[in-house]
Design a protein around this motif. Structure first.
Motif, PDB file in Angstrom:
ATOM      1  N   GLN A 135     -64.600 -14.939 -94.451  1.00  0.00           N
ATOM      2  CA  GLN A 135     -64.651 -14.624 -93.295  1.00  0.00           C
ATOM      3  C   GLN A 135     -63.556 -15.411 -92.440  1.00  0.00           C
ATOM      4  O   GLN A 135     -63.557 -15.503 -91.207  1.00  0.00           O
TER       5      GLN A 135
ATOM      6  N   LYS B 248     -68.119 -19.581 -93.946  1.00  0.00           N
ATOM      7  CA  LYS B 248     -69.146 -18.562 -94.046  1.00  0.00           C
ATOM      8  C   LYS B 248     -69.107 -17.563 -95.348  1.00  0.00           C
ATOM      9  O   LYS B 248     -67.791 -17.467 -95.825  1.00  0.00           O
TER      10      LYS B 248
ATOM     11  N   ASN C  14     -74.495 -22.663 -95.044  1.00  0.00           N
ATOM     12  CA  ASN C  14     -73.646 -21.342 -95.230  1.00  0.00           C
ATOM     13  C   ASN C  14     -73.128 -20.510 -94.033  1.00  0.00           C
ATOM     14  O   ASN C  14     -72.158 -20.167 -94.018  1.00  0.00           O
TER      15      ASN C  14
ATOM     16  N   TRP D  27     -64.679  -7.370-101.729  1.00  0.00           N
ATOM     17  CA  TRP D  27     -64.332  -8.600-101.774  1.00  0.00           C
ATOM     18  C   TRP D  27     -64.105  -8.951-103.375  1.00  0.00           C
ATOM     19  O   TRP D  27     -62.981  -9.390-103.650  1.00  0.00           O
ATOM     20  N   ASN D  28     -65.132  -8.682-104.124  1.00  0.00           N
ATOM     21  CA  ASN D  28     -65.238  -9.200-105.492  1.00  0.00           C
ATOM     22  C   ASN D  28     -64.081  -8.330-106.211  1.00  0.00           C
ATOM     23  O   ASN D  28     -63.450  -8.970-107.079  1.00  0.00           O
TER      24      ASN D  28
ATOM     25  N   THR E 228     -69.271  -7.185-100.062  1.00  0.00           N
ATOM     26  CA  THR E 228     -69.315  -8.024-101.331  1.00  0.00           C
ATOM     27  C   THR E 228     -68.791  -7.156-102.139  1.00  0.00           C
ATOM     28  O   THR E 228     -67.600  -7.585-103.219  1.00  0.00           O
ATOM     29  N   ASP E 229     -68.883  -5.881-102.605  1.00  0.00           N
ATOM     30  CA  ASP E 229     -68.247  -5.293-103.781  1.00  0.00           C
ATOM     31  C   ASP E 229     -66.701  -5.205-103.358  1.00  0.00           C
ATOM     32  O   ASP E 229     -65.938  -5.436-104.476  1.00  0.00           O
TER      33      ASP E 229
ATOM     34  N   SER F  40     -69.725 -11.192 -96.543  1.00  0.00           N
ATOM     35  CA  SER F  40     -70.891 -10.494 -95.857  1.00  0.00           C
ATOM     36  C   SER F  40     -71.376  -9.533 -97.079  1.00  0.00           C
ATOM     37  O   SER F  40     -70.800  -9.190 -97.634  1.00  0.00           O
ATOM     38  N   ASN F  41     -72.699  -9.213 -96.703  1.00  0.00           N
ATOM     39  CA  ASN F  41     -73.376  -8.009 -97.704  1.00  0.00           C
ATOM     40  C   ASN F  41     -72.470  -6.743 -97.784  1.00  0.00           C
ATOM     41  O   ASN F  41     -72.246  -6.423 -98.998  1.00  0.00           O
ATOM     42  N   TRP F  42     -72.042  -6.450 -96.678  1.00  0.00           N
ATOM     43  CA  TRP F  42     -71.421  -5.053 -96.770  1.00  0.00           C
ATOM     44  C   TRP F  42     -70.278  -5.086 -97.502  1.00  0.00           C
ATOM     45  O   TRP F  42     -69.569  -3.908 -97.774  1.00  0.00           O
TER      46      TRP F  42
END
Length: 324
Positions: free
Chosen positions: A242, A217, A96, A227-228, A224-225, A220-222
């Motif tokens: 990314q 890649k 990843n 992006w979705n 995710t919302d 990123s966790n920060w």
């Protein structure tokens, strides 16, 4: 992504020796490393060349290739780094992050071969691993129920299977995985002479390789919302979270968001101001969501009487804040 797989099973390799056997029968280790370096964009090395290196460094032994010995010799020569693990989680994280890996298939669970065999993991999508297999022949992945049930063929030399299956295939080998990455050049190595000796082609290759690795890649966790939400709304297509964004791609995003073009109606919060500006002749009443350039802003300020414009020598213009 399409892959140009290097195959040890080309007919010509039946007559080219690799130690006491032939490249055709025994060179899965060198071939997998060739495929790894090519996917990473490091180098395009022929299988015979890598086999010569394996023999010269002592990696070629009766029965196969000692991968650690080959990697120790090849890493400084081709500028890559490697480490080993037998943990599936570390393999997945490495893929990843844009790396690749050589998997050591054993004989206990005959997924990629009936005996010891090296294959190369090129990418991961969720729990699905894309694998490049240099030892290819027709019907290989329909020859057993394990392969029929747990491996899907994408194209010649390229298959997909699960992370769990990779773990089972390598369970009787230690280490199971050789994780390979591009070498990170430290600032101490980037001397002035190093930079001067680089050609434009070298620089372009470095930039392209870094961009490709970044694009692989996961989000990123920060982010995710957001992006979705953007993907669900059709603003973004869901690929390369990314990756770099060009100006033209950015303008498409702005249009999809309704921020530029596509509407003759001003937003509700700006309706009164828009009407007043249009009635006063400050704006022409078209394209309320369009982008304002600096020269357009200057024209508006002048129309509102906020600027004095004075002709100066040479035909240029000087603008002054009004004192009226």
């Amino acid at each position: 992504m399409g892959y140009s797989v290097k195959f040890q099973t080309e007919e010509k390799y039946k007559s080219i020796s690799y130690g006491s056997n032939s490249i055709y029968n025994s060179a899965c280790g060198p071939a997998s490393l060739c495929n790894a370096l090519q996917v990473l964009g490091i180098a395009d090395i022929s299988i015979p060349t890598m086999c010569q290196l394996a023999v010269s460094c002592g990696a070629r032994v009766d029965g196969g290739t000692v991968m650690t010995t080959l990697l120790q010799s090849a890493a400084p020569k081709y500028h890559f780094t490697y480490r080993t693990t037998s943990k599936n989680a570390e393999l997945l994280a490495h893929l990843n992050a844009g790396g690749v890996a050589i998997l050591h298939n054993g004989s206990a669970y005959k997924l990629f071969s009936n005996s010891g065999h090296f294959v190369m993991a090129a990418a991961a999508s969720g729990q699905t691993i894309t694998v490049l297999d240099s030892y290819w022949y027709s019907g290989k992945y329909t020859a057993s129920s394990i392969r029929r049930n747990y491996v899907s063929v994408v194209e010649k030399g390229v298959v997909k299977t699960s992370l769990t299956q990779c773990g089972k295939a390598t369970i009787d080998r230690s280490p199971s995985y050789y994780l390979i990455s591009r070498e990170v050049i430290s600032d101490t190595k980037n001397t002035e002479k190093d930079v001067e000796d680089m050609t434009e082609s070298d620089v372009r290759k470095i930039i392209a390789a870094e961009a490709e690795a970044q694009a692989k890649k996961a989000v990123s966790n920060w982010a995710t919302d957001a992006w979705n939400a953007a993907v669900s709304a059709g603003v973004l297509d869901g690929t390369a979270p990314q990756g770099n964004l060009t100006r033209e791609q950015f303008t498409v995003v702005l249009r999809r968001l309704g921020l530029v073009g596509g509407s003759d109606t001003p937003s509700g919060w700006a309706a009164d101001a828009w009407t007043a500006a249009t009635d006063a002749g400050v704006l022409d009443g078209t394209n309320p969501h369009g982008i304002v350039t600096r020269e357009m802003l200057a024209q508006v300020a002048f129309a509102l009487g906020l600027l004095d414009v004075v002709q100066v020598d040479g035909g240029t213009m000087e603008s002054h804040k009004s004192t009226e």
